[in-house]
Enzyme design. Structure first.
Site, PDB file in Angstrom:
ATOM      1  N   GLY A 161       0.826  -1.202   0.000  1.00 45.70           N
ATOM      2  CA  GLY A 161       0.000   0.000   0.000  1.00 45.70           C
ATOM      3  C   GLY A 161       0.860   1.251   0.000  1.00 45.70           C
ATOM      4  N   SER A 198       1.683   3.539  -2.434  1.00 52.33           N
ATOM      5  CA  SER A 198       1.594   4.594  -3.442  1.00 52.33           C
ATOM      6  C   SER A 198       1.185   5.943  -2.872  1.00 52.33           C
ATOM      7  CB  SER A 198       0.610   4.190  -4.551  1.00 52.33           C
ATOM      8  OG  SER A 198      -0.697   4.020  -4.018  1.00 52.33           O
ATOM      9  N   ARG A 199       0.515   5.937  -1.714  1.00 51.11           N
ATOM     10  CA  ARG A 199       0.011   7.198  -1.162  1.00 51.11           C
ATOM     11  C   ARG A 199       0.126   7.204   0.362  1.00 51.11           C
ATOM     12  NH1 ARG A 199      -6.017   7.581  -3.217  1.00 51.11           N
ATOM     13  NH2 ARG A 199      -5.970   5.427  -2.479  1.00 51.11           N
ATOM     14  N   ASN A 233       1.689  -2.300   5.411  1.00 52.16           N
ATOM     15  CA  ASN A 233       0.968  -1.039   5.564  1.00 52.16           C
ATOM     16  C   ASN A 233      -0.428  -1.061   4.939  1.00 52.16           C
ATOM     17  OD1 ASN A 233       0.734   2.042   5.812  1.00 52.16           O
ATOM     18  ND2 ASN A 233       0.648   1.744   3.582  1.00 52.16           N
ATOM     19  N   TYR A 288     -12.542  -2.650  11.430  1.00 58.10           N
ATOM     20  CA  TYR A 288     -11.164  -2.145  11.369  1.00 58.10           C
ATOM     21  C   TYR A 288     -10.436  -2.392  12.695  1.00 58.10           C
ATOM     22  CZ  TYR A 288      -7.422   1.145  10.024  1.00 58.10           C
ATOM     23  OH  TYR A 288      -6.210   1.738   9.698  1.00 58.10           O
ATOM     24  N   ILE A 343      -3.669  10.945  11.615  1.00 60.12           N
ATOM     25  CA  ILE A 343      -2.587  11.390  10.743  1.00 60.12           C
ATOM     26  C   ILE A 343      -3.200  12.000   9.486  1.00 60.12           C
ATOM     27  CG2 ILE A 343      -0.504  10.707   9.492  1.00 60.12           C
ATOM     28  CD1 ILE A 343      -0.289  10.285  12.526  1.00 60.12           C
TER      29      ILE A 343
END
Length: 245
Positions: free
Chosen positions: A10, A12-13, A91, A156, A189
């Site tokens: 994960g 890329s961002r 991640n 989650y 965050i």
């Protein structure tokens, strides 16, 4: 020449992107950047990583797909017999928020599969080599939700809580081989995942009175990925501005 890589899922961002850049900058790791769907973002991140004078290869796969993860990482290992993956950053994660009573089975499964099964699939794929070379770092990005729970995020919280427990257990299994396993638990965050949050209201609950930056999480991960952290394993380290400990 043997090249050392860090695999960031994960990546890329958001937090994953910041971690990949920091591992390249601080520790000189070449990066295997995993992404699932946003190829444009992955390509942009790749450019930034390469600018750090390291290599960056893109690996498109769904971390929750056991066969896909195993096949792609096995193919990479065959093509790169002299190279090694020393660091794994688990991640990748998704949210499907809502009250538990209204949570659909597919929303439960997808969140659990991405975080928990993603941890299993990716760690299984690289662990044998780490144990053989007697060195490795597995760092799991979990969440404040997995420690204290969060209303509207039962799925989650369950997923991240399970990864926290797995972190502690796996660390005990493989410590003798100098492979450490730790977890980093971010609070609020600034990222795509928190873009819709009411920051002005939520930051009042945080002793430092602000949301964190992705780079701050990356700094912690960089330390855990380095040799400076060699006597730390099985830990869950909070980075939440004092919101919860």
């Amino acid at each position: 020449m043997k090249l050392k890589y860090a695999l960031v899922t994960g990546g890329s961002r958001g937090i994953g992107k910041a971690i990949a850049l920091k591992l390249a900058e601080d520790l000189g790791y070449n990066i295997l950047l995993n992404f699932h769907s946003d190829e444009n973002a992955a390509l942009e991140t790749q450019k930034l990583i390469v600018a750090k004078q390291v290599r960056c290869e893109l690996l498109k796969f769904d971390v929750s797909n056991t066969e896909e993860v195993s096949q792609l990482l096995e193919e990479w290992a065959i093509k790169n017999p002299e190279n090694t993956i020393e660091v794994l950053i688990n991640n990748a994660g998704i949210t499907k928020d809502g009250l538990f009573i209204w949570t659909k089975p597919e929303d439960w499964r997808s969140v659990i599969n991405t975080s928990l099964n993603g941890f299993y699939n990716c760690s299984q794929a690289v662990l044998k080599n780490m144990l053989t070379q007697r060195y490795g770092r597995i760092i799991n990005i979990v969440s404040l939700s997995g420690l204290k729970g969060n209303p509207g995020q039962v799925n989650y919280s369950a997923a991240k809580g399970a990864v926290i427990a797995a972190t502690k257990a796996l660390a005990q299994e493989i410590g003798k081989r100098k492979v450490t396993v730790n977890a980093v638990a971010p609070g609020f965050i600034k990222s795509d995942m928190t873009a819709d949050f009411d920051e002005a209201s939520l930051k009042k609950m945080i002793p430092l009175n602000r949301f964190g930056e992705t780079e701050e999480v990356a700094n912690l991960v960089s330390f855990l990925a380095s040799e400076k952290s060699s006597y730390i394993t099985g830990e869950v380290i909070n980075i939440n501005g004092g919101l919860y400990s």
